[in-house]
Scaffold this motif. Structure first.
Motif, PDB file in Angstrom:
ATOM      1  N   ILE A  22      11.080   6.356   2.056  1.00  0.00           N
ATOM      2  CA  ILE A  22      10.112   5.943   2.281  1.00  0.00           C
ATOM      3  C   ILE A  22      10.696   5.043   3.327  1.00  0.00           C
ATOM      4  O   ILE A  22      11.370   4.465   2.695  1.00  0.00           O
ATOM      5  N   THR A  23      10.006   4.723   4.253  1.00  0.00           N
ATOM      6  CA  THR A  23      10.262   3.354   5.277  1.00  0.00           C
ATOM      7  C   THR A  23       9.013   1.745   3.863  1.00  0.00           C
ATOM      8  O   THR A  23       8.414   2.331   3.455  1.00  0.00           O
ATOM      9  N   ARG A  24       8.813   0.594   4.354  1.00  0.00           N
ATOM     10  CA  ARG A  24       8.587  -0.143   4.248  1.00  0.00           C
ATOM     11  C   ARG A  24       6.922  -0.471   4.998  1.00  0.00           C
ATOM     12  O   ARG A  24       6.185  -0.079   3.765  1.00  0.00           O
ATOM     13  N   SER A  25       6.937   0.678   5.829  1.00  0.00           N
ATOM     14  CA  SER A  25       5.622   0.248   6.508  1.00  0.00           C
ATOM     15  C   SER A  25       4.749   1.328   6.063  1.00  0.00           C
ATOM     16  O   SER A  25       3.664   1.218   5.852  1.00  0.00           O
ATOM     17  N   THR A  26       5.535   2.573   5.721  1.00  0.00           N
ATOM     18  CA  THR A  26       4.851   3.577   4.719  1.00  0.00           C
ATOM     19  C   THR A  26       3.979   2.783   3.590  1.00  0.00           C
ATOM     20  O   THR A  26       2.968   3.449   3.171  1.00  0.00           O
ATOM     21  N   LEU A  27       5.381   2.069   2.686  1.00  0.00           N
ATOM     22  CA  LEU A  27       4.302   2.493   1.732  1.00  0.00           C
ATOM     23  C   LEU A  27       3.317   0.256   1.722  1.00  0.00           C
ATOM     24  O   LEU A  27       2.504   1.084   0.885  1.00  0.00           O
ATOM     25  N   ASP A  28       4.000  -0.130   2.336  1.00  0.00           N
ATOM     26  CA  ASP A  28       2.224  -0.834   3.192  1.00  0.00           C
ATOM     27  C   ASP A  28       1.193  -0.984   3.640  1.00  0.00           C
ATOM     28  O   ASP A  28       0.192  -0.903   2.729  1.00  0.00           O
ATOM     29  N   ARG A  29       1.083   0.301   4.153  1.00  0.00           N
ATOM     30  CA  ARG A  29       0.319   0.618   4.604  1.00  0.00           C
ATOM     31  C   ARG A  29      -0.337   1.841   2.913  1.00  0.00           C
ATOM     32  O   ARG A  29      -1.698   1.888   3.066  1.00  0.00           O
ATOM     33  N   ALA A  30       0.271   2.226   2.412  1.00  0.00           N
ATOM     34  CA  ALA A  30      -0.352   2.838   1.297  1.00  0.00           C
ATOM     35  C   ALA A  30      -1.209   2.217   0.164  1.00  0.00           C
ATOM     36  O   ALA A  30      -2.505   1.671  -0.703  1.00  0.00           O
ATOM     37  N   LEU A  31      -0.357   0.502  -0.070  1.00  0.00           N
ATOM     38  CA  LEU A  31      -0.342  -0.490  -0.804  1.00  0.00           C
ATOM     39  C   LEU A  31      -2.022  -1.277  -0.613  1.00  0.00           C
ATOM     40  O   LEU A  31      -2.768  -2.035  -0.680  1.00  0.00           O
ATOM     41  N   LYS A  32      -2.271  -1.333   0.732  1.00  0.00           N
ATOM     42  CA  LYS A  32      -3.692  -1.954   1.432  1.00  0.00           C
ATOM     43  C   LYS A  32      -4.373  -0.907   2.188  1.00  0.00           C
ATOM     44  O   LYS A  32      -4.838  -1.321   2.451  1.00  0.00           O
ATOM     45  N   TYR A  33      -4.546   0.963   1.378  1.00  0.00           N
ATOM     46  CA  TYR A  33      -5.210   1.262   1.261  1.00  0.00           C
ATOM     47  C   TYR A  33      -5.843   1.315   2.944  1.00  0.00           C
ATOM     48  O   TYR A  33      -6.841   1.711   3.589  1.00  0.00           O
ATOM     49  N   THR A  34      -4.782   1.279   4.063  1.00  0.00           N
ATOM     50  CA  THR A  34      -5.029   1.676   5.707  1.00  0.00           C
ATOM     51  C   THR A  34      -5.067   3.328   5.467  1.00  0.00           C
ATOM     52  O   THR A  34      -4.830   3.846   6.522  1.00  0.00           O
ATOM     53  N   GLY A  35      -4.584   4.011   4.793  1.00  0.00           N
ATOM     54  CA  GLY A  35      -4.206   5.120   4.908  1.00  0.00           C
ATOM     55  C   GLY A  35      -4.867   6.352   3.511  1.00  0.00           C
ATOM     56  O   GLY A  35      -4.999   5.512   2.618  1.00  0.00           O
TER      57      GLY A  35
END
Length: 136
Positions: A22-35
């Motif tokens: 996955i991309t770093r932005s995909t992981l960031d979205r998951a870790l920040k609960y935005t998705g």
């Protein structure tokens, strides 16, 4: 610091990006609960299994004083919760780095005094969880 998120050392983040392709932005979205997709939920679960800690981003109660040791050295203010959690603020740039167990878990830029207090309150809760204490 933003609202609820999962904190992970950079090395663990990079391992997850490679492992899950996955991309770093995909992981960031998951870790920040935005998705909230099935993949986001799977990534959050994997992050917690790898030692991730949940930062709740809740406001500090009125009158809260953190149980930290504060020192000033080499242009930094360092605040430590025991030996496990440290926040280092560069006094000229106002950039901060959070380390948990000596590993970088997050970076921050432009924190306000209020945000700093709220961050310390949440870090106190993480520290209490790590050390199984209940003081706040």
């Amino acid at each position: 610091m933003k609202a609820k998120q999962i904190l992970l050392p950079t090395a663990v983040r990079m391992e997850m990006v490679r492992t899950f392709k996955i991309t770093r932005s995909t992981l960031d979205r998951a870790l920040k609960y935005t998705g909230n997709s099935a993949r986001d939920n799977m990534l959050r679960k994997a992050a917690l299994q790898r030692g991730g800690l949940i930062y709740l981003g809740v406001p500090a109660p009125n009158g809260y004083l953190p149980e930290v040791a504060t020192s000033f050295e080499d242009g930094y203010m360092r605040q430590r919760f025991g030996e496990r959690i440290e926040v280092a603020l560069h006094l000229e740039s106002n950039k901060a780095v959070l380390k948990i167990d000596g590993r970088e878990a997050a970076k921050f830029d432009g924190l306000t005094v209020g945000a700093w207090g709220n961050m310390l309150y949440s870090l106190q809760q993480i520290y209490n969880k790590l050390t199984n204490t209940t003081t706040i």
